[in-house]
Design a protein around this motif. Structure first.
Motif, short mmCIF file in Angstrom:
data_model
loop_
_atom_site.label_atom_id
_atom_site.label_comp_id
_atom_site.label_asym_id
_atom_site.label_seq_id
_atom_site.Cartn_x
_atom_site.Cartn_y
_atom_site.Cartn_z
N ALA A 186 -6.17 -3.55 -5.40
CA ALA A 186 -7.12 -4.57 -4.94
C ALA A 186 -7.25 -4.53 -3.42
O ALA A 186 -8.35 -4.69 -2.87
CB ALA A 186 -6.66 -5.96 -5.39
N GLY A 187 -6.13 -4.32 -2.74
CA GLY A 187 -6.17 -4.24 -1.28
C GLY A 187 -6.99 -3.07 -0.80
O GLY A 187 -7.65 -3.15 0.25
N GLY A 188 -6.96 -1.96 -1.53
CA GLY A 188 -7.78 -0.81 -1.17
C GLY A 188 -9.27 -1.13 -1.23
O GLY A 188 -10.05 -0.71 -0.37
N ALA A 221 -0.85 0.67 2.51
CA ALA A 221 -2.10 1.36 2.21
C ALA A 221 -3.12 1.17 3.34
O ALA A 221 -3.78 2.12 3.78
CB ALA A 221 -2.67 0.85 0.89
N ALA A 222 -3.26 -0.07 3.82
CA ALA A 222 -4.23 -0.34 4.88
C ALA A 222 -3.82 0.33 6.20
O ALA A 222 -4.68 0.79 6.96
CB ALA A 222 -4.39 -1.84 5.07
N SER A 223 -2.53 0.39 6.46
CA SER A 223 -2.06 1.06 7.69
C SER A 223 -2.39 2.54 7.65
O SER A 223 -2.78 3.13 8.67
CB SER A 223 -0.54 0.86 7.85
OG SER A 223 -0.23 -0.50 8.04
N ARG A 224 -2.24 3.16 6.48
CA ARG A 224 -2.57 4.57 6.35
C ARG A 224 -4.07 4.79 6.59
O ARG A 224 -4.47 5.75 7.26
CB ARG A 224 -2.15 5.09 4.98
CG ARG A 224 -2.36 6.57 4.78
CD ARG A 224 -1.57 7.11 3.60
NE ARG A 224 -2.00 6.58 2.32
CZ ARG A 224 -1.45 6.92 1.14
NH1 ARG A 224 -0.43 7.78 1.12
NH2 ARG A 224 -1.89 6.41 0.02
N THR A 225 -4.90 3.89 6.07
CA THR A 225 -6.33 4.00 6.30
C THR A 225 -6.67 3.86 7.79
O THR A 225 -7.46 4.63 8.35
CB THR A 225 -7.09 2.90 5.52
OG1 THR A 225 -6.76 2.99 4.14
CG2 THR A 225 -8.59 3.05 5.70
N LEU A 226 -6.07 2.86 8.44
CA LEU A 226 -6.35 2.64 9.87
C LEU A 226 -5.90 3.84 10.70
O LEU A 226 -6.53 4.18 11.70
CB LEU A 226 -5.65 1.36 10.34
CG LEU A 226 -6.01 0.84 11.74
CD1 LEU A 226 -7.51 0.67 11.89
CD2 LEU A 226 -5.28 -0.46 12.02
N GLY A 282 -5.57 3.08 -0.95
CA GLY A 282 -5.09 1.99 -1.79
C GLY A 282 -4.80 2.44 -3.21
O GLY A 282 -3.76 2.07 -3.79
N THR A 283 -5.69 3.27 -3.77
CA THR A 283 -5.45 3.77 -5.13
C THR A 283 -4.23 4.68 -5.17
O THR A 283 -3.47 4.66 -6.13
CB THR A 283 -6.69 4.53 -5.64
OG1 THR A 283 -7.83 3.66 -5.59
CG2 THR A 283 -6.49 5.00 -7.07
N MET A 306 -12.08 5.99 2.54
CA MET A 306 -10.65 6.17 2.82
C MET A 306 -9.80 5.01 2.32
O MET A 306 -8.69 5.19 1.84
CB MET A 306 -10.42 6.36 4.32
CG MET A 306 -10.81 7.73 4.84
SD MET A 306 -9.84 9.03 4.06
CE MET A 306 -10.68 10.48 4.72
N GLY A 307 -10.34 3.78 2.44
CA GLY A 307 -9.57 2.63 1.97
C GLY A 307 -9.28 2.71 0.49
O GLY A 307 -8.15 2.45 0.05
#
Length: 454
Positions: free
Chosen positions: A310-312, A378-383, A156-157, A151-152
């Motif tokens: 990169a964050g993804g 991006a990270a918030s969406r993953t969480l 992120g992508t 998911m990350g």
């Protein structure tokens, strides 16, 4: 992964590519600064001096964000609950896409010297509501796209792809359309395309139709490749609303989700306000033109593109929570820098006349906001995906949309009050620091793996 599954992910990514220009071109780097110019002229015509007109311009723009935020906060969880009950999300995306296109296109009529700012603000807000609600329903499709541990990367992508679309759209617009208020030329010295008249700012005003057309063209892959299974016997609206009420009551039994939603109310509200004010701040405080703000936007969007990608990867490696915490710290520090920056000084130190350092520092702020903001989103969406399931995704992402907008009146409202009280567009952004820090502290109680077992 099958070809169909990969195509579905690519189609989902195309929504980010298609919709990002509303944020990049309209909210922040083209229409935002242009609206600031219109508003300053409007208030100066009422007898205000330059600083007061700049403050009033910022206050009007943030008030617009406040109203649209309240509307989104009310609609997001209600419509999400109905969609979960009915079992369909794509029809809602079609409907809100129509709002996006109409609101963007009608900004063509935001002409210099217009007697009221209301209609320009209204149609911007109308399209913005469509964009945000379409995003909620598109995000709700995410749990069906890939395995948990991917998911990350997917999120992120997607953001990186969206920012890339935004920067390309902004570059094309600056090169061929946006006219400088003084010279009437585009970024590379051309006359605006298609004979657009710079005397009435037609080149810059075309940002609305340009954004609308971009969205229509690039949503084609999304609607071709992203499909939902046929659903029969969906719940009626009343039953769906009953399910929403039960979901709200059940939040007390989902403590990690509840704290995450509250934390994101603060840090995402501050981030959204930072984006909304970027171009206007450049115009009101730094004295930049639409063209200069656009170049600033290109730099920020390029940073966001690479940082989101990169964050993804980092997200998939260490999890989304530490990535979010890092991004919030960077954003807070950047706001402090902006508060202490003027065209003539930095942290109270007066610079030599004609120094380029303030502009260079502000470009650096753009890089930090773009990079950290993209990573945080991006990270918030993953969480959030870690806190939901395929069955509850639309409703839970409705809560997520609510958490991003429930206090959407707070950051713009506080900035409006601070700007008006202090009479300074620069110092008026101080409330953002407090909002970021509240979100940072609350994130301590959020589980890294959401409601799933660690």
């Amino acid at each position: 992964m099958t070809v169909t599954a990969r195509r579905r992910i690519w189609g989902w990514w195309f929504f980010d590519w298609a919709s990002q220009p509303y944020n990049t071109l309209l909210l922040t780097f083209s229409f935002g600064p242009y609206f600031a110019e219109l508003a300053r002229a409007h208030f100066a015509g009422q007898g205000m001096d330059a600083e007061a007109a700049s403050a009033a311009s910022q206050a009007y723009w943030t008030a617009t964000q406040t109203v649209t935020g309240i509307v989104i906060a009310v609609l997001a969880p209600v419509l999400g609950g109905i969609a979960d009950g009915r079992g369909r999300k794509l029809p809602w995306i079609w409907a809100f896409s129509a709002m996006y296109v109409l609101g963007a296109f009608l900004l063509w009529w935001a002409v210099p010297g217009m007697p009221t700012l209301f209609w320009a603000a209204f149609w911007f807000g109308f399209g913005f509501i469509g964009m945000e609600l379409a995003t909620n329903f598109t995000n709700a499709l995410m749990p069906t796209l890939a395995p948990h541990d991917e998911m990350g990367k997917v999120s992120g992508t997607g953001f990186a792809f969206g920012y890339l679309g935004g920067v390309i759209a902004l570059f094309v617009f600056l090169v061929f359309f946006a006219d400088d208020a003084k010279t009437g030329k585009t970024l590379i010295g051309l006359s605006p395309a298609f004979g657009l008249d710079p005397a009435t700012r037609e080149g810059t005003r075309s940002v609305g139709p340009f954004t609308a057309i971009w969205y229509v063209v690039f949503m084609i892959p999304f609607f071709l490749w992203v499909k939902e299974p046929a659903v029969r016997g969906g719940k009626k609206v009343g039953a769906a609303m009953g399910g929403l009420a039960r979901a709200i009551r059940a939040l007390r039994h989902r403590p990690s989700l509840l704290v995450f939603l509250i934390a994101s109310m603060f840090y995402r509200d501050a981030l959204n306000a930072t984006y909304a004010l970027g171009g206007a701040f450049a115009s009101n405080v730094m004295g930049w033109t639409v063209i200069q703000s656009g170049v600033f936007g290109i730099v920020a969007a390029i940073a966001a593109t690479f940082a989101s990608w990169a964050g993804g990867k980092l997200d998939s490696s260490v999890g989304p929570k530490p990535v979010i915490l890092m991004a919030i710290v960077v954003l807070t520090a950047t706001i402090v820098v902006m508060m202490n920056l003027t065209p003539e000084s930095f942290f109270g130190h007066v610079l030599p006349e004609g120094s380029s350092l303030p502009d260079m520092i502000f470009y650096g702020c753009g890089v930090m906001i773009g990079a950290a903001g993209g990573i945080a989103q991006a990270a918030s969406r993953t969480l959030m995906v870690f806190h939901t399931s395929e069955h509850d995704a639309a409703g839970d992402f409705g809560f997520y949309g609510l958490s991003g907008k429930a206090t959407a009146f707070l950051a713009p409202g506080l900035i409006t009050l601070a700007t008006t009280a202090l009479g300074s567009a620069r110092l008026g952004i101080a409330p953002l620091v407090g909002l970021f820090l509240i979100g940072l502290v609350l994130m301590i109680w959020v589980k890294p793996q959401g409601e799933r077992p660690a």
